[in-house]
Design an enzyme around this catalytic site. Structure first.
Site, PDB file in Angstrom:
ATOM      1  N   GLU A  32       0.408  -0.994   0.107  1.00  0.00           N
ATOM      2  CA  GLU A  32       0.010  -0.026  -0.398  1.00  0.00           C
ATOM      3  C   GLU A  32       0.544   1.197  -0.329  1.00  0.00           C
ATOM      4  O   GLU A  32       0.259   2.407  -0.437  1.00  0.00           O
ATOM      5  CB  GLU A  32      -1.078   0.138   1.352  1.00  0.00           C
ATOM      6  CG  GLU A  32      -2.027  -1.072   1.708  1.00  0.00           C
ATOM      7  CD  GLU A  32      -2.982  -0.378  -0.258  1.00  0.00           C
ATOM      8  OE1 GLU A  32      -2.769  -0.062  -0.970  1.00  0.00           O
ATOM      9  OE2 GLU A  32      -3.757  -1.692  -0.201  1.00  0.00           O
ATOM     10  N   TYR A 115      -6.025   6.164   3.994  1.00  0.00           N
ATOM     11  CA  TYR A 115      -6.235   5.946   2.936  1.00  0.00           C
ATOM     12  C   TYR A 115      -5.503   4.317   3.298  1.00  0.00           C
ATOM     13  O   TYR A 115      -6.637   3.063   3.478  1.00  0.00           O
ATOM     14  CB  TYR A 115      -5.886   6.579   1.301  1.00  0.00           C
ATOM     15  CG  TYR A 115      -5.569   5.023   0.675  1.00  0.00           C
ATOM     16  CD1 TYR A 115      -6.767   4.543  -0.714  1.00  0.00           C
ATOM     17  CD2 TYR A 115      -4.270   4.408   0.344  1.00  0.00           C
ATOM     18  CE1 TYR A 115      -6.523   3.043  -0.475  1.00  0.00           C
ATOM     19  CE2 TYR A 115      -4.049   3.135  -0.697  1.00  0.00           C
ATOM     20  CZ  TYR A 115      -5.579   2.738  -0.729  1.00  0.00           C
ATOM     21  OH  TYR A 115      -5.279   1.536  -1.820  1.00  0.00           O
ATOM     22  N   ASP A 133      -9.537   6.209  -2.668  1.00  0.00           N
ATOM     23  CA  ASP A 133      -9.163   6.085  -3.392  1.00  0.00           C
ATOM     24  C   ASP A 133      -8.505   7.259  -4.844  1.00  0.00           C
ATOM     25  O   ASP A 133     -10.240   7.183  -4.527  1.00  0.00           O
ATOM     26  CB  ASP A 133      -7.612   4.827  -3.732  1.00  0.00           C
ATOM     27  CG  ASP A 133      -8.300   4.525  -4.579  1.00  0.00           C
ATOM     28  OD1 ASP A 133      -9.457   4.234  -4.744  1.00  0.00           O
ATOM     29  OD2 ASP A 133      -7.490   3.147  -5.895  1.00  0.00           O
ATOM     30  N   CYS A 188     -13.074   1.796 -15.482  1.00  0.00           N
ATOM     31  CA  CYS A 188     -13.380   2.842 -15.487  1.00  0.00           C
ATOM     32  C   CYS A 188     -12.040   4.087 -14.858  1.00  0.00           C
ATOM     33  O   CYS A 188     -12.069   4.471 -14.281  1.00  0.00           O
ATOM     34  CB  CYS A 188     -14.453   3.287 -14.167  1.00  0.00           C
ATOM     35  SG  CYS A 188     -15.291   4.631 -13.974  1.00  0.00           S
ATOM     36  N   CYS A 195     -17.054   2.086 -21.020  1.00  0.00           N
ATOM     37  CA  CYS A 195     -18.244   1.485 -20.421  1.00  0.00           C
ATOM     38  C   CYS A 195     -18.543   0.506 -21.459  1.00  0.00           C
ATOM     39  O   CYS A 195     -20.053  -0.035 -20.956  1.00  0.00           O
ATOM     40  CB  CYS A 195     -18.627   3.050 -20.989  1.00  0.00           C
ATOM     41  SG  CYS A 195     -18.577   4.290 -19.948  1.00  0.00           S
ATOM     42  N   CYS A 198     -17.780  -1.950 -18.105  1.00  0.00           N
ATOM     43  CA  CYS A 198     -18.225  -1.529 -17.202  1.00  0.00           C
ATOM     44  C   CYS A 198     -19.449  -2.811 -16.907  1.00  0.00           C
ATOM     45  O   CYS A 198     -20.662  -2.011 -17.450  1.00  0.00           O
ATOM     46  CB  CYS A 198     -18.536  -0.442 -17.447  1.00  0.00           C
ATOM     47  SG  CYS A 198     -18.869  -0.163 -15.733  1.00  0.00           S
TER      48      CYS A 198
END
Length: 285
Positions: A32, A115, A133, A188, A195, A198
Site C-alpha cells: 500500500e 487511505y 483512493d 472506469c 464503458c 463496465c
DNA sequence: AAGTCGGGGCC
DNA sequence: GGCCCAGACTT
C-alpha cells in the site's frame, strides 16, 4: 450495484501477489505504501525484492538505511522509503513487531494516512473501513454523481458518499472496496473509460446514463516537472543510489547553468534525511 | 485549502 | 508536452 461490481471482480480482477491468501499484514502494508501515487506495474518488482529481503517489520527496522533507499530504486518519493523504515521500527517498538489493528493505531504510524490505514484494515485485517483512493473517488463521482471526474479537493461530502456506499456487512465491505477500486483501475479509468466493458453502464452509472458529459473546464494545473527542484532531487538521488556517494563539486555538473539549484536541492535532501554530508562529499544515510 | 514531493508511460 | 498513477505531510 454492490453485487454487480463484486461479481465483476470475481471474474475480471487481477491476480496481484499481495492479494493472494496467506500474504502477511506487513507485506500488504508495504504494498500500500509503495502504491501511493505509483502504478502497479512499477511496484511489482520492488515489492517482491523488499519482501524477500525484509519479510518482517523487524527485518526492515534493522536494515541499513542506505540499502533501504537503494532497494527503493526509482519508485519515486523516496521519503516513503524512510517513513516505511520508521514505520517498521515503530511497529517493533510499540506493537511487538505485529502490524496493529484499528484506524487510530495505524494512522499514528509514519507514512500511514487516512487511505492506507483504511486499506490495511480492509485488505490485511478484513475489517470494515471506508477506503477512498483515486479509483474509488472516480467511480463514485461518475456512477453516483454523474460527473466526469471527482472534484479537485477531497471534501467531507465526498467522504460521506463513500461511507454511504460501503456495505454494512463486514465481508461484503471488504469485497466492495477491493472490487470498486479494481473497476476504477481497469475499466472506469481517468482517460478513456471502457464503458462497453463496465458492469455498471447499463443500470448503475449516472454519468453513462447522462451521455458521458465532459468534465468542467480544467481548473487544476499541475506543477511542471522538467527543470524543477523535484527533478534535480531525483537526479542527485540517482547518483547516490548508483555510487553511494559523490563529491559536492561533481554534483554541480548536474546543472552547470544553475549551481544554486543543486546546492538548494542538496540542502533539502539532507534536511529530509535522504542524504548526509561527509566532508566535501554527499552520501546516502 | 494549497504546495511540495519522483518517475515513467501513454496519448 | 500535458496528464495520470491504491497519498502523506506541512503550512
Amino acid at each position: 450495484m454492490v453485487d454487480t461490481v463484486i461479481d465483476w471482480f470475481a471474474v475480471q480482477g487481477r491476480d496481484l501477489p499481495w492479494r493472494r491468501p496467506g500474504t502477511s499484514a506487513w507485506a500488504i502494508l508495504v504494498s500500500e505504501v509503495m502504491l501511493q501515487q505509483t502504478p502497479v506495474v512499477r511496484v511489482l518488482p520492488r515489492w517482491h525484492d523488499w519482501l524477500e529481503h525484509w519479510p518482517t517489520p523487524a527485518d526492515l527496522a534493522d536494515a541499513p538505511t542506505a540499502e533501504v533507499l537503494r532497494r527503493w530504486d526509482r519508485l519515486g518519493y523516496p521519503r516513503r522509503a524512510l517513513r516505511l523504515q520508521e514505520c517498521a521500527r515503530a511497529i517493533v517498538r510499540e506493537h511487538g513487531g505485529e502490524v496493529p489493528r484499528g484506524l487510530d493505531a495505524l494512522r499514528s504510524l509514519p507514512g500511514i494516512g487516512e487511505y492506507t490505514a483504511a486499506a490495511v484494515t480492509a485488505f490485511a485485517h478484513h475489517g470494515r473501513a471506508v477506503v477512498v483512493d483515486t479509483n474509488i473517488r472516480r467511480v463514485l463521482a461518475r456512477s453516483v454523481r454523474g460527473r466526469a471526474l471527482p472534484d479537485a479537493s477531497y471534501s467531507a461530502a465526498e467522504r460521506a458518499l463513500a461511507t454511504r456506499s460501503l456495505p454494512t456487512d463486514r465481508e461484503r465491505s471488504v469485497a466492495w472496496n477491493q472490487a470498486v477500486m479494481e473497476l476504477g483501475a481497469l475499466v472506469c479509468t481517468a482517460r478513456s473509460p471502457q464503458c462497453a466493458r463496465c458492469p455498471l453502464a447499463k443500470s448503475g452509472c449516472a454519468w453513462f446514463a447522462a451521455g458521458r458529459p465532459a468534465a468542467a473546464e480544467g481548473t487544476r494545473r499541475r506543477q511542471a516537472f522538467e527543470g524543477t527542484d523535484r527533478q534535480m532531487r531525483g537526479k542527485i538521488m540517482a547518483v547516490l543510489r548508483r555510487d553511494g556517494e559523490a563529491a559536492v563539486t561533481d554534483l554541480l555538473a548536474l546543472d552547470p547553468a544553475d549551481p544554486a539549484r543543486v546546492e538548494r536541492c542538496t540542502a533539502t535532501l539532507v534536511a529530509d534525511g535522504l542524504a548526509v554530508h561527509a566532508g566535501e562529499r554527499l552520501r546516502l544515510p
